[in-house]
Design a protein around this motif. Structure first.
Motif, short mmCIF file in Angstrom:
data_model
loop_
_atom_site.label_atom_id
_atom_site.label_comp_id
_atom_site.label_asym_id
_atom_site.label_seq_id
_atom_site.Cartn_x
_atom_site.Cartn_y
_atom_site.Cartn_z
N LEU A 273 0.85 -1.20 0.00
CA LEU A 273 0.00 0.00 0.00
C LEU A 273 0.88 1.24 0.00
O LEU A 273 1.80 1.35 0.82
N GLU A 274 0.61 2.17 -0.90
CA GLU A 274 1.34 3.43 -0.96
C GLU A 274 0.34 4.58 -1.04
O GLU A 274 -0.46 4.65 -1.98
N ILE A 275 0.39 5.46 -0.05
CA ILE A 275 -0.50 6.63 -0.03
C ILE A 275 0.37 7.87 0.16
O ILE A 275 1.22 7.92 1.05
N ARG A 276 0.12 8.89 -0.66
CA ARG A 276 0.80 10.18 -0.53
C ARG A 276 -0.23 11.30 -0.60
O ARG A 276 -0.94 11.45 -1.59
N GLY A 277 -0.31 12.07 0.48
CA GLY A 277 -1.14 13.26 0.47
C GLY A 277 -2.63 13.00 0.38
O GLY A 277 -3.37 13.76 -0.28
N ALA B 212 -1.93 12.45 -4.04
CA ALA B 212 -0.87 12.43 -5.05
C ALA B 212 -0.62 11.00 -5.51
O ALA B 212 -0.30 10.74 -6.67
N ARG B 213 -0.77 10.05 -4.58
CA ARG B 213 -0.61 8.62 -4.91
C ARG B 213 -1.49 7.81 -3.95
O ARG B 213 -1.48 8.04 -2.74
N PHE B 214 -2.26 6.86 -4.52
CA PHE B 214 -3.20 6.09 -3.70
C PHE B 214 -3.28 4.68 -4.31
O PHE B 214 -4.27 4.32 -4.93
N HIS B 215 -2.21 3.90 -4.13
CA HIS B 215 -2.06 2.63 -4.83
C HIS B 215 -2.06 1.45 -3.88
O HIS B 215 -1.44 1.48 -2.81
N PHE B 216 -2.75 0.38 -4.30
CA PHE B 216 -2.71 -0.91 -3.61
C PHE B 216 -2.20 -1.94 -4.61
O PHE B 216 -2.86 -2.19 -5.64
N ASP B 217 -1.05 -2.49 -4.33
CA ASP B 217 -0.43 -3.50 -5.19
C ASP B 217 -0.38 -3.02 -6.65
O ASP B 217 -0.69 -3.77 -7.58
N GLY B 218 -0.02 -1.73 -6.81
CA GLY B 218 0.12 -1.16 -8.15
C GLY B 218 -1.16 -0.67 -8.78
O GLY B 218 -1.14 -0.10 -9.87
N GLN B 219 -2.31 -0.87 -8.13
CA GLN B 219 -3.59 -0.43 -8.68
C GLN B 219 -4.08 0.82 -7.96
O GLN B 219 -3.97 0.92 -6.73
N ASP B 220 -4.64 1.76 -8.72
CA ASP B 220 -5.10 3.03 -8.16
C ASP B 220 -6.43 2.82 -7.45
O ASP B 220 -7.44 2.48 -8.09
#
Length: 572
Positions: free
Chosen positions: A10-14, A72-80
């Protein structure tokens, strides 16, 4: 042998979530950054209202209808997740709710409830679904899965209900679980069992877990890493050991200091000060943020009916008032002091610019939200006799703001009124007096007491001593100093009297013809003014006394002729 995948799951930015309401926008999440590695249990901790649950709901695509979400980024396993959350919900991302009794349907058996999940998310025949349900219940450590499958929620203990909810989350085949306060409704021993179960399932099933909680013990017991949320913003992230034992952010340190074991037995516990109701986008929102921030404020009046264009009364004013400080605003008549003050009090429309009060977008508030927020400002005006109703007693004057705020009359209000009066140096005997029965200093004390009735954070004082003689002025200034210390107040002090403001203010704002000429610490502005106008203003105020020769206070016999002898009365 292939290398393990080290990219975050999981990648979340802003991340931000704004919810529209009739009273204005509520910024539930403002700026959350979150990165969770595969196979980790990552804690998300913060007070109620910090944005923890809304962050989890955003991952599931379950934000309230009409909400505005950005990242700015809201991805789970490469999916938005902005496009894919509804598709991934259940299949890849599961949810463990806070209250299992509320999460389970009381009129359906456990078998039916797990079967519904399996039918929705997995293509299995009926017999295989029953076998899978038994296997899931066994995996969560429930004794006698057959009996549990036939049971209804009310026939199970709280710990057993939570294990069923975990089994439901696993039934979808999800590999990422959002556990929202999963142990809050459980006693300590059962809570530890549930945390141990989650750790075991993570290891056995290669799960990743986001643990949302307000409990530091849960973080310490179950998590690998932790992110601290305050006022909708992530303020600190790191390994659990590092964050709990070497916290870098003031808010994290304040949370740890509030734990019961952080103070000796019987001692008062530290509390986290501040209110982050709809806080401002930048800064911490607690002690790092100013109580009042004005940015590029423009207020214009039309000079006359046929004037070609409006005349600026305040032209792009910007300043900050730090918490617990006093800001003096000075300037001659027509400088814009009063217009600025009226705009801050929402008594005057603003053409452009921003005002943030106690972390809120002050100009955006409307309706009930504005009425509630107004309680954080107390106002003391120039002439107490004009601000106090001549028809009301002092007790009724002090009760007025509390009644207007919806508080009920009774013993508690009477005690509060008496305490306010005592706090401002007047005896209880004054409660039955009316304004005409008070001196100027007494009336101003009543006005100050009324301003404090709703326990404001900011006290706005408009020329509060100009109608008083110098000795009473000194008493009121001393009183304000005591009250500021006692109640942790911030003060905005508007005056034309430079001697007064130089004595009480931590910083000074000098205005001329609508412009902010100078703004800085009082010592710097008074003793090393940067602008010619400030020097000119000071020459007639603070420095005027030292610029002229003062008469010496020598003994009369040394330099002054003796007074004439009083006439003697003739003998009778």
């Amino acid at each position: 042998m292939p290398l393990p995948d080290t990219t975050p799951l999981l990648e979340i930015r802003g991340l931000s979530v704004t919810i529209p309401t009739p009273e204005g926008d509520v910024h539930a999440v403002r700026a959350v950054d979150l990165e969770i590695g595969r196979g980790d249990i990552h804690g998300l901790i913060g007070e109620s209202g910090s944005g923890k649950t809304m962050t989890g709901m955003a991952m599931l695509g379950l934000v309230p209808k009409g909400s505005r979400m950005g990242a700015a980024r809201f991805h789970f396993d490469g999916q938005d997740l902005r496009q894919q959350a509804s598709r991934l919900r259940g299949r890849r991302i599961g949810m463990i709710s806070q209250d299992p009794a509320a999460a389970l349907n009381p009129v359906l058996s456990i078998r039916r409830q797990i079967d519904d999940v399996l039918r929705t998310h997995r293509d299995l025949p009926r017999v295989a679904r029953r076998a899978e349900a038994l296997a899931l219940l066994a995996a969560t450590g429930l004794p006698d899965p057959e009996k549990v499958l036939r049971s209804y929620p009310h026939q199970l203990s709280g710990g057993m209900q939570q294990r069923v909810v975990i089994a439901q989350a696993l039934a979808t085949g999800a590999d990422f679980l959002i556990a929202d306060e999963p142990t809050t409704a459980l006693d300590v021993s059962v809570a530890m069992q549930v945390l141990a179960l989650l750790r075991r399932l993570v290891a056995e099933r290669n799960l990743t877990v986001l643990m949302i909680t307000h409990d530091m013990d849960v973080i310490a017991e179950a998590c690998d890493r932790v992110t601290v949320l305050y006022a909708g913003r992530s303020v600190e992230t790191g390994p659990v050991e590092e964050v709990l034992h070497r916290p870098a952010h003031p808010y994290t340190r304040a949370l740890l200091a509030a734990l019961p074991d952080a103070a000796p037995r019987g001692a008062r516990l530290a509390v986290v000060e501040g209110n982050f109701l709809d806080p401002e986008p930048g800064g911490c929102g607690m002690t790092d943020a100013p109580i009042l921030e004005v940015t590029d404020l423009l207020i214009r009046y039309r000079a006359g009916l046929f004037a070609p264009r409006p005349k600026p009364a305040v032209n792009g004013a910007s300043f900050r008032l730090e918490r617990g400080a006093t800001l003096g605003i000075v300037g001659e008549s027509g400088s814009g002091k009063t217009s600025l003050l009226r705009a801050i009090l929402r008594l005057l429309p603003v053409e452009s610019g921003a005002i943030r009060l106690d972390g809120q977008d002050w100009l955006a508030l409307q309706g009930r939200a504005l009425r509630q927020a107004r309680q954080r400002i107390g106002v003391v005006s120039q002439n107490p006799f004009l601000s106090l109703s001549p028809r009301l007693t002092v007790a009724e004057i002090l009760a007025e703001p509390m009644l207007a705020a919806g508080r009920r009359p009774g013993p508690a209000m009477r005690d509060r009124i008496a305490a306010l009066l005592s706090d401002c140096g007047l005896p209880a005997a004054f409660l039955d007096r009316r304004a005409r029965e008070l001196s100027g200093g007494q009336a101003q004390r009543v006005a100050i007491a009324r301003a404090l009735a709703l326990e404001p954070r900011l006290l706005v004082l408009d020329e509060p001593t100009s109608a008083l003689d110098v000795s009473v002025q000194a008493q009121i200034l001393n009183l304000l100093s005591d009250l500021k210390e006692r109640h942790d107040l911030s003060m905005l002090f508007v005056t034309h009297n430079l001697k007064v403001v130089a004595h009480v203010a931590d910083s000074l704002l000098v205005m001329r013809r609508g412009d902010v000429v100078e703004f800085g610490p009082t010592e710097q502005v008074v003793h090393a003014p940067a602008q010619p106008y400030t020097r000119e203003l000071l020459s007639f105020g603070v420095h005027a006394r030292t610029a002229r020769k003062e008469p010496s206070l020598c003994p009369r016999s040394a330099c002054c002729p003796p007074p004439p002898a009083p006439p003697k009365c003739p003998p009778r």
